[in-house]
Design an enzyme around this catalytic site. Structure first.
Site, mmCIF file in Angstrom:
data_model
loop_
_atom_site.group_PDB
_atom_site.id
_atom_site.type_symbol
_atom_site.label_atom_id
_atom_site.label_comp_id
_atom_site.label_asym_id
_atom_site.label_seq_id
_atom_site.Cartn_x
_atom_site.Cartn_y
_atom_site.Cartn_z
ATOM 1 N N TYR A 157 27.151 137.516 154.789
ATOM 2 C CA TYR A 157 26.055 137.753 154.915
ATOM 3 C C TYR A 157 25.138 137.910 156.894
ATOM 4 O O TYR A 157 25.239 138.957 157.139
ATOM 5 C CB TYR A 157 24.294 137.038 154.519
ATOM 6 C CG TYR A 157 23.337 137.342 155.145
ATOM 7 C CD1 TYR A 157 22.532 138.761 154.028
ATOM 8 C CD2 TYR A 157 22.267 136.593 156.087
ATOM 9 C CE1 TYR A 157 21.582 138.938 154.446
ATOM 10 C CE2 TYR A 157 20.678 137.769 156.427
ATOM 11 C CZ TYR A 157 20.314 139.028 155.421
ATOM 12 O OH TYR A 157 19.349 139.075 154.952
ATOM 13 N N LYS A 161 25.035 142.245 158.805
ATOM 14 C CA LYS A 161 24.309 142.102 159.306
ATOM 15 C C LYS A 161 23.328 142.622 160.702
ATOM 16 O O LYS A 161 23.088 143.398 161.801
ATOM 17 C CB LYS A 161 22.783 140.734 159.344
ATOM 18 C CG LYS A 161 22.032 140.971 157.793
ATOM 19 C CD LYS A 161 21.408 142.387 157.775
ATOM 20 C CE LYS A 161 20.202 142.167 156.023
ATOM 21 N NZ LYS A 161 20.411 143.276 155.913
#
Length: 249
Positions: A157, A161
């Site tokens: 994640y 990002k």
């Protein structure tokens, strides 16, 4: 004053959480909103909810495969063709993954990068095609505070990002010559379905570390989207705004 009066706006991940909060806020501030969701059933449910809240407003809904540039372009193009232009593109859709580096599978890592990075790229690319000739527009990408600081709870994640942040800054510098702004928003821990889906032990650890002693509300992130999409933010581009309540993963 309605900050985005008559602005043609698309919100991916617009059926729940931050995206749904943004859809409501933008409608209330005069925008013509279209939402993208994961499935048509999910989109139809959100459209029904919005219709009940705003019976006089027309809201469009689509469920394109965000990992397919052609599918995203077709949906974005439909909106732009109907209204004659596209003013605001909010690339908000994303998934999470909580596998640490030593245990993450190749398939899971590819999947989160495909949706969180390629999906944002496809949304931005499609929006640019509809904005470049008009030489106006705003592209807003949802990043994360974990993309800035990393996270001990997983590698996929925050990596994805961080990719969104890099894309935002690079694209913002490249297309400002077309008078198109590109801005990222990096939320902290937000009370959404994605957060509620975290393993209880991870969520409990998060809550203990929050300086504000609470999760952020989706509306607090949507408020920043509204500002960035408005003419009040005309000088802001190629950067990422943190909305994290001083949280550091």
């Amino acid at each position: 004053m309605k900050l985005v009066q008559d602005k043609i706006t698309i919100i991916t991940g617009g059926t729940r959480g931050i995206g749904f909060a943004a859809a409501k806020l933008f409608i209330e501030n005069g925008a013509k909103v279209s939402i993208f969701g994961e499935t048509q059933e999910e989109v139809d449910t959100a459209l029904a909810q919005l219709k009940e809240l705003y019976p006089e407003e027309e809201v469009l809904g689509f469920a394109p495969d965000l990992t397919s540039r052609d599918a995203v372009m077709a949906a974005v193009g439909t909106v732009a063709q109907k209204y004659g232009r596209l003013d605001v593109m909010i690339n908000n859709a994303g998934i999470t993954m909580n596998s640490v580096f030593s245990r993450v599978s190749e398939e899971d890592f590819k999947n989160i990068m495909d949706i969180n990075v390629n999906g944002v790229f496809n949304g931005a690319w499609s929006a640019y095609q509809c904005m470049k000739d008009a030489k106006q527009g705003v592209i807003i990408n949802t990043a994360s505070v974990t993309g800035i600081y990393g996270s001990l709870s997983g590698i996929g994640y925050p990596t994805s990002k961080a990719g969104v942040i890099g894309l935002t800054h690079g694209l913002g510098r490249e297309i400002i010559r077309k008078n198109i702004r590109v801005v990222g928003v990096a939320p902290g821990v937000v009370d959404t379905d994605m957060t509620k889906g975290l393993p209880p032990e991870i969520l409990e650890d998060y809550l203990k570390t929050l300086p504000m002693k609470r999760m952020l509300k989706p509306e607090e992130i949507a408020n920043v989207y509204l500002f960035l999409a408005s003419d009040l933010a005309s000088g802001i581009t190629a950067t990422t705004i943190s909305v994290d309540g001083a949280y550091r993963p």
